[in-house]
Design a protein around this motif. Structure first.
Motif, short mmCIF file in Angstrom:
data_model
loop_
_atom_site.label_atom_id
_atom_site.label_comp_id
_atom_site.label_asym_id
_atom_site.label_seq_id
_atom_site.Cartn_x
_atom_site.Cartn_y
_atom_site.Cartn_z
N LEU A 74 25.25 -5.18 46.38
CA LEU A 74 26.38 -5.02 45.46
C LEU A 74 25.95 -5.18 44.01
O LEU A 74 26.38 -4.43 43.13
N LYS A 108 30.27 -12.44 47.18
CA LYS A 108 30.85 -13.66 47.75
C LYS A 108 29.87 -14.83 47.64
O LYS A 108 28.67 -14.70 47.90
N LYS A 115 33.02 -7.70 41.89
CA LYS A 115 34.18 -8.44 42.38
C LYS A 115 34.12 -8.68 43.88
O LYS A 115 34.86 -9.50 44.41
N LYS A 116 33.23 -7.94 44.56
CA LYS A 116 33.09 -8.10 46.01
C LYS A 116 31.98 -9.09 46.39
O LYS A 116 31.80 -9.39 47.57
N LYS A 142 24.01 -8.34 51.42
CA LYS A 142 25.17 -7.63 50.90
C LYS A 142 25.34 -7.89 49.41
O LYS A 142 25.62 -6.97 48.63
N ASN A 143 25.18 -9.16 48.99
CA ASN A 143 25.32 -9.50 47.58
C ASN A 143 24.26 -8.80 46.73
O ASN A 143 24.56 -8.31 45.63
N PRO A 172 31.96 -3.48 42.13
CA PRO A 172 31.08 -4.11 43.14
C PRO A 172 30.89 -5.60 42.91
O PRO A 172 30.79 -6.37 43.88
#
Length: 357
Positions: free
Chosen positions: A275, A28, A25-26, A271-272, A23
């Motif tokens: 994650l 942004k 690595k996703k 989203k971050n 997660p």
């Protein structure tokens, strides 16, 4: 049956640990320190007490009534392990999920499994094996063979990493990313040695786990050992891990002026955050299930070796799935696949060793 259940629990824990960085690595638009500290809040501060409260409602009383030296040593080993965990993130960043995890966790496996045995050889304790156990009993010799086989698998994974570096000139810029073998291997060695301190912390905090185990067995007679006895110990160990990591991350956030990452319009905040929470919670689950496996196999070399071997196995599998080895030549790809196969063999050997006791 206990041995099989222990192996299954260690596999689930290894899967959680080998997968937790995916997660991250996703994420942004955030720096490493910005995402690491947020994920760490779930790993070290939020999830462990919740898990302890659910499984051991009086865990706070157990910690308060435990001797200062026991709590202090448990915290200290957590502090040292925190440095290993901190550099683990950097090692994975510079070497990739598969190679970074292989080197770091391989060293942690060796030190974490053998150092307690050396200690108990000179300071005998009921239920604990000294280093002589690995050379004088069939089960111990089998465990040692499994350890050596796993080291061979780790060597092949490391060789694959070196071959990958040589072929970087033919790879795309995206595949190169942050890959830095020289810096990464130094960080990985430091991380691997200090990461073994988590197992030392479990040993130091065993009196707390024993109290939780005793209370559960008194309320549930003739039902074996308490699956979640180590959850109270984890709370103290992870206080130490949090201390190390939060100090370093705040330093980096200040030095690099990356506090502003959280306000970036271009970064998907919700989203971050999700994650990071997912990565941090998944990371903690490795120890939740490790404790369950340990309750069935015992906190000896077998548990630690199985735990580390499963993590290495899953990490390398993710490395293949995430195409970290895409574009490399056939000898390199054969080396990483061969390493994975040999590590699987080592898991079978260590698991078999428990049937010889």
């Amino acid at each position: 049956m206990n041995a099989l259940a222990g192996v299954i629990f260690h596999f689930i824990g290894g899967f959680a640990s080998g997968s937790f960085y995916v997660p991250y690595k996703k994420v942004k638009g955030w720096s490493w320190e910005a995402m690491w500290i947020l994920g760490g809040l779930f790993s070290w501060i939020i999830v462990p007490p919740i898990a302890a409260w659910i499984t051991i409602p009086n865990f706070g009383d157990i910690i308060r009534e435990t001797g200062t030296s026991t709590v202090g040593y448990t915290y200290l080993f957590g502090l040292l392990w925190g440095i290993g965990g901190l550099t683990y993130g950097l090692g994975v960043r510079y070497l990739g999920v598969s190679l970074g995890s292989s080197v770091i966790l391989g060293l942690s496996m060796v030190f974490g499994s053998l150092m307690p045995a050396i200690y108990y050889f000179f300071n005998q304790a009921p239920g604990k094996h000294g280093i002589d156990y690995f050379f004088t009993t069939n089960a111990g010799i089998c465990v040692m063979i499994g350890l050596l086989v796993c080291i061979l698998g780790i060597y092949l994974c490391g060789r694959a990493g070196m071959l990958k570096e040589r072929s970087l000139s033919t790879l795309s810029a995206e595949t190169k990313s942050d890959y830095n073998f020289g810096l990464g291997i130094v960080v990985a060695i430091v991380s691997g040695v200090l990461s073994a301190c988590f197992n030392f912390g479990i040993e130091a905090g065993k009196p707390m786990a024993d109290v939780a185990n005793g209370l559960w067995k008194a309320a549930n007679p003739n039902q074996g050992e308490f699956l979640y006895q180590n959850n109270v110990t984890y709370v103290v160990i992870l206080w130490g891990g949090f201390t190390t990591n939060v100090v370093w991350c705040i330093y980096l956030l200040t030095k690099n002026k990356t506090f502003t990452d959280y306000g970036k319009v271009s970064a998907p905040l919700g989203k971050n955050l999700l994650l990071c929470a997912l990565g941090g919670t998944t990371w903690y689950l490795q120890f939740f299930f490790y404790g369950m496996g340990e309750s069935r196999l015992g906190n000896g070399a077998s548990s630690w070796i199985l735990h580390m071997a499963f993590i290495i196995l899953i990490s390398n599998a993710w490395g293949v799935i995430l195409k970290e080895w895409k574009g490399v030549n056939r000898p390199t790809y054969r080396a990483i696949i061969g390493g994975i196969v040999i590590i699987i063999l080592s898991i079978c050997i260590v698991g078999f060793a428990k049937t010889l006791e």
